[in-house]
Write a protein that holds these residues in place. Sequence first.
Motif, PDB file in Angstrom:
ATOM      1  N   SER A 162      15.953  31.099  -2.635  1.00 30.90           N
ATOM      2  CA  SER A 162      14.923  30.828  -3.458  1.00 30.90           C
ATOM      3  C   SER A 162      15.172  29.583  -4.379  1.00 30.90           C
ATOM      4  O   SER A 162      16.275  29.110  -4.593  1.00 30.90           O
ATOM      5  CB  SER A 162      14.866  32.008  -4.652  1.00 30.90           C
ATOM      6  OG  SER A 162      13.817  31.640  -5.716  1.00 30.90           O
ATOM      7  N   SER A 163      14.049  28.755  -4.524  1.00 29.00           N
ATOM      8  CA  SER A 163      13.961  27.421  -4.943  1.00 29.00           C
ATOM      9  C   SER A 163      13.773  27.674  -6.624  1.00 29.00           C
ATOM     10  O   SER A 163      13.817  26.810  -7.507  1.00 29.00           O
ATOM     11  CB  SER A 163      12.747  26.597  -4.399  1.00 29.00           C
ATOM     12  OG  SER A 163      11.621  27.114  -4.695  1.00 29.00           O
ATOM     13  N   ASP A 164      13.781  28.843  -7.057  1.00 29.30           N
ATOM     14  CA  ASP A 164      13.275  29.368  -8.355  1.00 29.30           C
ATOM     15  C   ASP A 164      14.761  29.184  -9.294  1.00 29.30           C
ATOM     16  O   ASP A 164      15.769  29.551  -8.655  1.00 29.30           O
ATOM     17  CB  ASP A 164      12.742  30.782  -8.663  1.00 29.30           C
ATOM     18  CG  ASP A 164      11.278  30.745  -8.030  1.00 29.30           C
ATOM     19  OD1 ASP A 164      10.766  29.486  -7.894  1.00 29.30           O
ATOM     20  OD2 ASP A 164      10.784  31.568  -7.663  1.00 29.30           O
ATOM     21  N   ALA A 165      14.616  29.035 -10.587  1.00 22.14           N
ATOM     22  CA  ALA A 165      15.859  29.059 -11.405  1.00 22.14           C
ATOM     23  C   ALA A 165      16.155  30.663 -11.554  1.00 22.14           C
ATOM     24  O   ALA A 165      15.275  31.531 -11.475  1.00 22.14           O
ATOM     25  CB  ALA A 165      15.630  28.605 -12.707  1.00 22.14           C
ATOM     26  N   PRO A 209      16.597  34.386 -12.931  1.00 19.59           N
ATOM     27  CA  PRO A 209      16.018  35.177 -13.960  1.00 19.59           C
ATOM     28  C   PRO A 209      17.369  35.480 -14.757  1.00 19.59           C
ATOM     29  O   PRO A 209      18.488  35.468 -14.688  1.00 19.59           O
ATOM     30  CB  PRO A 209      15.230  36.108 -13.411  1.00 19.59           C
ATOM     31  CG  PRO A 209      16.124  36.377 -12.139  1.00 19.59           C
ATOM     32  CD  PRO A 209      16.525  35.033 -11.660  1.00 19.59           C
ATOM     33  N   ASP A 252      14.330  41.164  -6.030  1.00 19.14           N
ATOM     34  CA  ASP A 252      12.771  41.010  -6.152  1.00 19.14           C
ATOM     35  C   ASP A 252      12.441  42.328  -6.105  1.00 19.14           C
ATOM     36  O   ASP A 252      12.636  43.259  -6.002  1.00 19.14           O
ATOM     37  CB  ASP A 252      12.495  39.986  -4.878  1.00 19.14           C
ATOM     38  CG  ASP A 252      12.560  40.524  -3.533  1.00 19.14           C
ATOM     39  OD1 ASP A 252      12.552  41.700  -3.661  1.00 19.14           O
ATOM     40  OD2 ASP A 252      12.462  39.764  -2.552  1.00 19.14           O
ATOM     41  N   ARG A 310      17.922  37.910  -3.765  1.00 19.94           N
ATOM     42  CA  ARG A 310      17.709  36.347  -3.692  1.00 19.94           C
ATOM     43  C   ARG A 310      18.663  35.684  -4.214  1.00 19.94           C
ATOM     44  O   ARG A 310      19.427  36.082  -5.075  1.00 19.94           O
ATOM     45  CB  ARG A 310      16.366  36.175  -4.658  1.00 19.94           C
ATOM     46  CG  ARG A 310      15.144  36.671  -3.843  1.00 19.94           C
ATOM     47  CD  ARG A 310      13.951  36.351  -4.767  1.00 19.94           C
ATOM     48  NE  ARG A 310      14.049  36.403  -6.362  1.00 19.94           N
ATOM     49  CZ  ARG A 310      13.192  36.031  -7.218  1.00 19.94           C
ATOM     50  NH1 ARG A 310      12.266  35.263  -6.951  1.00 19.94           N
ATOM     51  NH2 ARG A 310      13.570  36.208  -8.641  1.00 19.94           N
ATOM     52  N   HIS A 331      19.638  32.170  -5.729  1.00 22.04           N
ATOM     53  CA  HIS A 331      18.856  31.061  -6.341  1.00 22.04           C
ATOM     54  C   HIS A 331      19.419  29.435  -6.237  1.00 22.04           C
ATOM     55  O   HIS A 331      20.764  29.255  -6.646  1.00 22.04           O
ATOM     56  CB  HIS A 331      18.741  31.253  -7.712  1.00 22.04           C
ATOM     57  CG  HIS A 331      17.900  32.445  -8.030  1.00 22.04           C
ATOM     58  ND1 HIS A 331      16.474  32.584  -8.238  1.00 22.04           N
ATOM     59  CD2 HIS A 331      18.423  33.927  -8.157  1.00 22.04           C
ATOM     60  CE1 HIS A 331      16.191  33.586  -8.461  1.00 22.04           C
ATOM     61  NE2 HIS A 331      17.089  34.518  -8.300  1.00 22.04           N
TER      62      HIS A 331
END
Length: 696
Positions: free
Chosen positions: A403-406, A408, A504, A510, A512
């Motif tokens: 995932s390209s998201d930071a 959580p 998820d 995922r 990160h």
Amino acid sequence: MVALRASQASLIPSTSKHISRTARRTFSSSIARKSYEDTVQNLRIGKHTRVIYQGFTGRVATGNAKDSIAYGTNIVGGVTPGKEGEHLGLPLLPNLRKAKEQLKPDATAVFVAAPQCGKAIEEAIEAEIPLIVSVAEHIPLHDIMRVASILKTQSKSRLVGANAPGIIAPIGYCRIGFQPLPTFAPGHIGIVAKSGTLSYETVASISRSGLGQSLCIGMGGDIIAGTNMVDALKVFEHDPETEGIVIVGEVGGRAEEDAAEWIKDYLKRTSKPKPIVALVGGLHAPTGRIMGHAGAWAAGGERLAKEKYSVLQEAGATMVDHPENFGGVMKTLLSQSGRDVSKILSNAQSQQKRGYHTLRRRPSPVPRRAVPQQQQRGLLLGKDQAKGPLEPYLSQVDGVALSSDAAPKDAHYLAITVDRTERSPCIATSPTADESQLGQRVRRFPYDWRQGPSDATIKQALEHMQLDAAPPAAMAQASALIQALSKMYKAKEAVTLSGSVSIDKNGNLRLHEPSLVLQFDDAAYRSNKRQEDIHSLRRRENEVPEEVEAEKDGIVFIKLEDPEASIGTLVNGAGLAMNTVDALRLHGGKATNFLDTGGKATSETVKKSFELILRDPRVKVIFVNIFGGLTDGGMIAEGILLAFKEVDMKNVPVIVRIRGTNEEKGQKIIADSGLSLEAFDGFAEAAKRVVEIANK
């Protein structure tokens, strides 16, 4: 080492757990009865120790053997593959098997270049040589991991090193390594040190005090050491010749913390304990930087040098801030402990009458321009590069998305890294990826380098991540991800592969991308030309220009970013350079840089060092702090004069402290130069003068 990472913190955990299974291959038939831990007594060398050399006919080994023989070491021969006959009037044999049979050695000095050194150590283990001393720098980490995994399966051989000055027993005139002999004196203080140059300055202080040394063990500055501080402490405790103990630590790893735990136990169970004095270098080392030695870096989840200083102090060690102070402090503590200091001094002095340090040492030729060793230890690459190396391994794990998201807030931490205490790779996990909590929450689960992590070890790691209640798909994916990362870790010769994982809404795992830390060992490329694909990812254009330029000349230069700093430093040796930065702070000064010319600095590297320092407009004064161990004080002084002739010094004052080998010659050259140089003997006096100029 090469680091690919998306965040600033390189997170290596700080707790430890024993390996749950033993390796299949063994070199010793005694594995069922004993273990590697039982070989610590092999460190007790002396006049009785029969020493051989691997790589005996090499130029460096030959010169070293001549000095060791003159010192009194019982050298009985050596090995050079394919050669047989005599060398230096001693037996020369073509392999270790013949050497073991004919020479019956107690120890071997491995003077073999880094690319072949791992194999040479393995051959010595297979021949069951009791003590193996490896001095080479830049041995690939995974070569040493393989060696360590083999060492754990046997109980005959003990390793000192690698990247260590070796081991020396002045009281028995036995040297196995490359320590500067004139510095040592027979006596009654045991010393264990990570840094070579810091240990030499420590030895000099102990020698000047008249106490002398019983046994000095160089742990070495690599990530994994064959012999650690606790091993040395066990020997010093029971050595009747050792009256006091000195520990010289530095930033990086857990050796000092392990030593502190041993000290607490020792002081509880011993009615008249031997005094213990310690120092920790790197108190002001910048986080995330590798300070010269391959192992001199403190990662997230590890205690910083300041914390290790406090841990040792709280355990009962008396702390000093500069190695120059060890001798005086030790004499005071010996007296306070009820020991007869005058008797200890008298015994030491009687043993020192025939000491090598009183002999005239033949001068060693110093080339004007030595071929530099590449000392760059790490680099920072963009997060966009992480995906490429990872992709072939992530493709083996069904359902895991990069995932390209930071990450959580409820993310978990997962890593494959190195457990320095257990001398092995490990899985490291935490139920939280919050960097502020990792030091308390991370646990390490070591496994054998050759076999990889077992299902049971993976299960323990996942339980600690608190994924045991996760959906079955995520659990299976996490297990498969650990297996994939462990394969990548070994195949690509990594130091750390870490990141944050979360689950998820569909119950899948995922990984990160912004959290990824991919750190690789560049010695594999520099020494053996392995991992060229990883090494080619380095982006020199993004690095500090002076640091890249210094590397070409075998110099380790690190720019320190404090805007109030004004003192340029030029030091020989990583440990001494760290301690110089620390000690200047105590006198009210701040260094603009860390600079290690290397243990074998030349006049040309000194000149280049001045050029690099003077590019920083903050510099008001330059402090040259040289302890001449392997480095000749006269040569350093000539290098300083060369710099004044060929470099625009910009009217910047230079304060010079030269101690150790040929210190009188170096000091005289400075005094007679007619230049605006000031020379000092003691560190404190020199530092005060430097700070006085800096504060004008």
